[in-house]
Each structure stands twice: as structure tokens, then as C-alpha cells.
Motif scaffolding. Structure first.
Motif, PDB file in Angstrom:
ATOM      1  N   SER A 231       0.578  -1.343  -0.004  1.00 44.43           N
ATOM      2  CA  SER A 231       0.002   0.030   0.057  1.00 44.43           C
ATOM      3  C   SER A 231       0.875   1.234   0.026  1.00 44.43           C
ATOM      4  O   SER A 231       0.420   2.234  -0.693  1.00 44.43           O
ATOM      5  N   ASP A 234       2.403   1.485  -3.429  1.00 49.15           N
ATOM      6  CA  ASP A 234       1.216   2.085  -4.332  1.00 49.15           C
ATOM      7  C   ASP A 234       1.062   3.532  -4.388  1.00 49.15           C
ATOM      8  O   ASP A 234       1.207   4.139  -5.331  1.00 49.15           O
ATOM      9  N   SER A 235       0.901   3.919  -3.327  1.00 54.40           N
ATOM     10  CA  SER A 235       0.803   5.469  -2.909  1.00 54.40           C
ATOM     11  C   SER A 235       1.870   6.256  -3.619  1.00 54.40           C
ATOM     12  O   SER A 235       1.718   7.301  -4.067  1.00 54.40           O
ATOM     13  N   VAL A 237       4.056   5.401  -5.779  1.00 58.47           N
ATOM     14  CA  VAL A 237       4.054   5.324  -7.171  1.00 58.47           C
ATOM     15  C   VAL A 237       3.111   6.311  -7.802  1.00 58.47           C
ATOM     16  O   VAL A 237       3.112   7.079  -8.778  1.00 58.47           O
ATOM     17  N   SER A 238       1.875   6.297  -7.199  1.00 59.60           N
ATOM     18  CA  SER A 238       0.873   7.208  -7.582  1.00 59.60           C
ATOM     19  C   SER A 238       1.186   8.704  -7.619  1.00 59.60           C
ATOM     20  O   SER A 238       0.857   9.391  -8.616  1.00 59.60           O
ATOM     21  N   ASN A 239       1.824   8.969  -6.454  1.00 55.37           N
ATOM     22  CA  ASN A 239       2.079  10.362  -6.121  1.00 55.37           C
ATOM     23  C   ASN A 239       3.201  10.722  -7.208  1.00 55.37           C
ATOM     24  O   ASN A 239       3.111  12.004  -7.730  1.00 55.37           O
ATOM     25  N   GLU A 241       3.630   9.422 -10.463  1.00 50.76           N
ATOM     26  CA  GLU A 241       3.277   9.603 -11.809  1.00 50.76           C
ATOM     27  C   GLU A 241       2.126  10.648 -11.905  1.00 50.76           C
ATOM     28  O   GLU A 241       2.049  11.193 -12.866  1.00 50.76           O
ATOM     29  N   SER A 242       1.411  11.090 -10.789  1.00 50.95           N
ATOM     30  CA  SER A 242       0.351  12.116 -10.997  1.00 50.95           C
ATOM     31  C   SER A 242       0.937  13.456 -10.838  1.00 50.95           C
ATOM     32  O   SER A 242       0.416  14.489 -11.227  1.00 50.95           O
ATOM     33  N   PRO A 283       8.782   4.451 -13.637  1.00 50.54           N
ATOM     34  CA  PRO A 283       7.541   5.188 -13.375  1.00 50.54           C
ATOM     35  C   PRO A 283       8.231   6.840 -13.583  1.00 50.54           C
ATOM     36  O   PRO A 283       7.266   7.530 -13.551  1.00 50.54           O
TER      37      PRO A 283
END
Length: 421
Positions: A231, A234-235, A237-239, A241-242, A283
Motif C-alpha cells: 500500500s 502504490d501510494s 508510485v501514484s504520487n 506519476e500524478s 515510473p
């Protein structure tokens, strides 16, 4: 451990930690007796669902003790009657997974233990209570059967297809160790989606770093630890990429490893290649300067190519990422000085703009992956993720103010040392 003349030991609990399929004893052994397998077409496929590939099946054995089965290519179904207590590893990513699950002290072998200890300690220095002491354990590549019998491990956290490629090993040896000592459980050729040895092609699949980690977590019955760390990953990588800048404003970059014996030779590594080697650079979605200069097909077998400074100058990356200096074996200050004084290298944009940065390792487990995602994001995109403070040779991963950290060190340390509360 007593053994008869065949080398088989007297029954122990590991006699019940066995393969649930006839994979090794059946088709694979048949496939290695002729040359036809070498001409076969690779049919390996990439795992597409972390959920699907991370499911263990619990069963009841004849003595009413709880057993469980974990499935991963290329082994197939592997059955365990209890959690392994002693762990043989070869490559850093598997050792890193055991460490992240609280089993760092259970490791009795790995390739280059001194190298990996110096590297790991520089990162986990920031994880309170997480330590490694791998000095003096067996350096396990290539392994010998005699040593595997001597270690008498509960699990060989290593890819049997990789071991089969070592000199002196064949499929009968792989099967012998599995039957007489402990199961194999690992996946190595997902590193750059390399083609495995011919005997293993039909049984191979490619996984991400974190999918393999999920499988290993099942072996140690530590799914909650895995889910908690996953978790956080994932957070992170999301941060990243966004918050990437537009493609037109992203720097070009190259990743290199300098030769320790010849300063004019180096190796270049793909940054956007499939596989877990690039799990911390892909990423970032930056332009791979080497791929632009040489072509996307460079280094197809292992995602790397031998370079000289003329080729590197042709690629001329905005950022140069250098593998090695976070160990005791390379010195980033010396590398920068050599670049600045070299008649060709000093013309590199990365050298002129002081954007030559230290990187860690490509064979990284989940903990190093978190740190390397953070460091790479800061090295490539300081405006978006905060300035990289720089690495001081011989010291740990640099201190980063809490409000500029991209993941919570205290939470990661708590998961590794205490589990999920």
C-alpha cells in the motif's frame, strides 16, 4: 543430518515441504534430454493480475497439521507444512524480500554478502530497528550441492531455472536438492524479461517485483506485512506519476556502471525496460538518452550495453545516474573528478550542469525500491518532489526533512519489525 548412500537424509519436517506438482520430475526432465528444446519458441507470459497471482491455498495434511500451497512460475505449486526458519538466497531481490518480511536474520547465504550488506545498511539506516548482519555467510553464486546439503535450509529462495544455468548444474541436480533438502522458490528472469534456459521456457512467467514479493510473503505467511508495504509502494508510485511535469519538460537521463578496472569503459542500462530492474526508473517516464542515441533494441538480453565516452557523449543525457557508489566498492567523488577531467566526458551536459547522481542497485528488494523511487524522483524532478540533498561518499542515504520525504520511514520500520498493528 543422517543420510544414506544416495545422499537422501533421514525424514525431517522438510520431507513434507515439497512440490505439489510433478513439474520437475516430469515434463521438464524430459525436455532436457535432447536438443529440440533449444529451438522452441519462448512462450513465457507476463502476469497481469497481482490479486490473481497472490493466492495461497490452505490444506490439511494426513497428520492434521495445517499445510499450505504457494504457486509461482517456474516452480508451479509448492507445498509447505510450516513456515521456513532458515533461508538460502542467491540474488539481492529475494534476500530483500525476506528482510522486509522480518526474516533477515534467517538468511544463511547470498551472492556477495559483504557487497549487499554495505549497500543495504546505507538505506535501512533510516529504518529504526531494521538491521542486517550478513558478514561471513556463504557467498552462493554459483552454489554447490555439497554446500546446500551442509546448510540444510528450509527453503531455497532462488530461481531453479537460474541455478540450472550455472556450470555444473543440470535438471537432475535441481530435483535432487528439492527432494533431499528443501524446495526452490524464486523468479529471476523477470529482471529484464530475459529468456530462461530452454528446459524452462514452457513453465516460465514474468512478474513485477511486488508480485514476486507477494508470493514470497505467502511462503512466510506474512500477507499482512506484504499488503501494508504494498500500500505504501502504490501510494508512492501514484504520487510520482500524478505529479510528473509535461513530457516536453522532462530531462533525458542515462544509467551507467563504471568499470572498476578500466576508467574508459562502462555499461549502460535501460531505464524504461520491462522487468523489476527498472522498477524505480520506469515510473519516472523520462527519455532514456541511450535508447534515443543507440536505438530501443540495445542490450536486449539483459537490458544493458557496453559503452565508451564517445557513445555516452552522443547520447548526452541531462542527468547521469551512476550505479555503485552507495557500496564500499565505488567512490562518487572519484567518479565525478574523472568525468570532469576527461577530455570527452567533460563535455557531457550532465557533467557541466552538475547532475551526476548516485544510484543504488538494480537487484533491489521492496525496501530499497521505496528509497530508490524517492531518490530518483528527486534527482530527475526536484521542482516537483524536492531537491535531492546529494550523497556523501561513505555515508548512508542522506537525511531528508520529514515534510520532503515521499514515504513514511517510521511506518515502514514498524511494519518490518513489529508486523501490522
Amino acid at each position: 543430518m543422517a543420510r544414506d548412500s544416495s545422499g537422501r537424509g533421514s525424514p525431517t519436517r522438510r520431507d513434507y515441504m515439497k512440490y505439489g506438482s510433478a513439474l520437475l520430475g516430469g515434463g521438464l526432465l524430459a525436455g532436457c534430454t535432447g536438443d529440440a528444446a533449444s529451438d522452441s519458441t519462448t512462450t513465457v507470459s507476463e502476469s497481469t493480475s497481482q490479486t490473481e497471482t497472490a493466492t495461497a491455498t490452505a490444506t490439511e495434511s494426513e497428520d492434521d497439521s495445517s499445510s499450505y500451497t504457494v504457486s509461482m512460475a517456474p516452480m508451479g505449486d509448492v507445498e509447505f507444512d510450516e513456515v521456513p526458519e532458515t533461508v538460502f538466497t542467491i540474488l539481492g531481490q529475494h534476500a530483500g524480500m525476506a528482510l522486509a518480511l522480518g526474516y533477515g536474520d534467517a538468511i544463511n547465504a547470498m551472492h556477495g554478502p559483504s557487497y549487499h550488506q554495505s549497500l543495504w545498511n546505507n538505506f535501512i539506516h533510516h529504518l529504526d530497528g531494521v538491521t542486517v548482519d550478513w558478514e561471513g555467510i556463504y557467498s552462493s553464486w554459483p552454489p554447490t550441492k555439497e554446500k546446500l546439503y551442509e546448510l540444510d535450509s528450509d527453503i531455497h529462495l532462488a530461481d531453479p531455472a537460474k541455478v540450472d544455468s550455472a556450470e555444473g548444474w543440470d535438471m537432475s541436480d535441481i530435483e535432487e536438492i528439492e527432494q533431499n533438502v528443501a524446495p526452490w522458490f524464486g523468479n529471476t528472469f523477470s529482471d529484464t524479461h530475459q529468456k530462461p534456459p530452454a528446459e524452462w521456457v514452457d513453465s516460465y512467467e514474468y512478474y513485477t517485483l511486488w508480485e514476486i514479493f507477494g508470493k514470497v510473503a505467502q511462503v512466510f505467511q506474512e500477507e499482512e506485512r506484504y499488503e501494508a508495504l504494498s500500500s505504501i509502494h502504490d501510494s508512492l508510485v501514484s504520487n510520482i506519476e500524478s505529479n510528473l511535469p509535461p513530457e516536453s519538460k522532462r530531462p533525458t537521463a542515462a544509467m551507467v556502471l563504471f568499470s572498476s578496472s578500466d576508467d574508459d569503459n562502462m555499461w549502460g542500462y535501460k531505464m524504461n525496460h520491462p522487468g523489476y530492474y527498472s522498477a524505480h526508473t520506469r515510473p519516472m517516464k523520462t527519455t532514456d538518452a541511450l535508447a534515443s542515441a543507440i536505438g530501443e533494441g540495445y542490450g536486449e538480453d539483459g537490458g544493458n550495453i557496453k559503452l565508451d565516452y564517445e557513445i555516452l557523449l552522443e547520447a548526452d543525457p541531462d542527468v547521469l545516474l551512476v550505479l555503485g557508489p552507495m557500496t564500499d566498492y565505488f567512490n562518487i567523488d572519484d567518479i565525478r573528478a574523472d568525468l570532469e577531467n576527461h577530455e570527452v566526458a567533460k563535455e557531457l551536459t550532465a557533467v557541466k550542469e552538475d547532475r551526476v547522481f548516485t544510484q543504488g542497485a538494480r537487484r533491489h528488494g521492496p525496501l530499497l525500491n521505496l528509497f530508490q523511487l524517492e531518490m530518483t524522483a528527486k534527482q530527475l524532478y526536484p521542482e516537483q518532489f524536492g531537491e535531492w540533498p546529494g550523497y556523501v561518499n561513505g555515508e548512508p542515504y542522506p537525511d531528508i526533512p520529514a515534510d520532503e520525504q515521499l514515504f513514511d520511514r517510521d511506518r515502514v520500520a514498524e511494519i518490518v519489525t513489529d508486523g501490522v498493528n
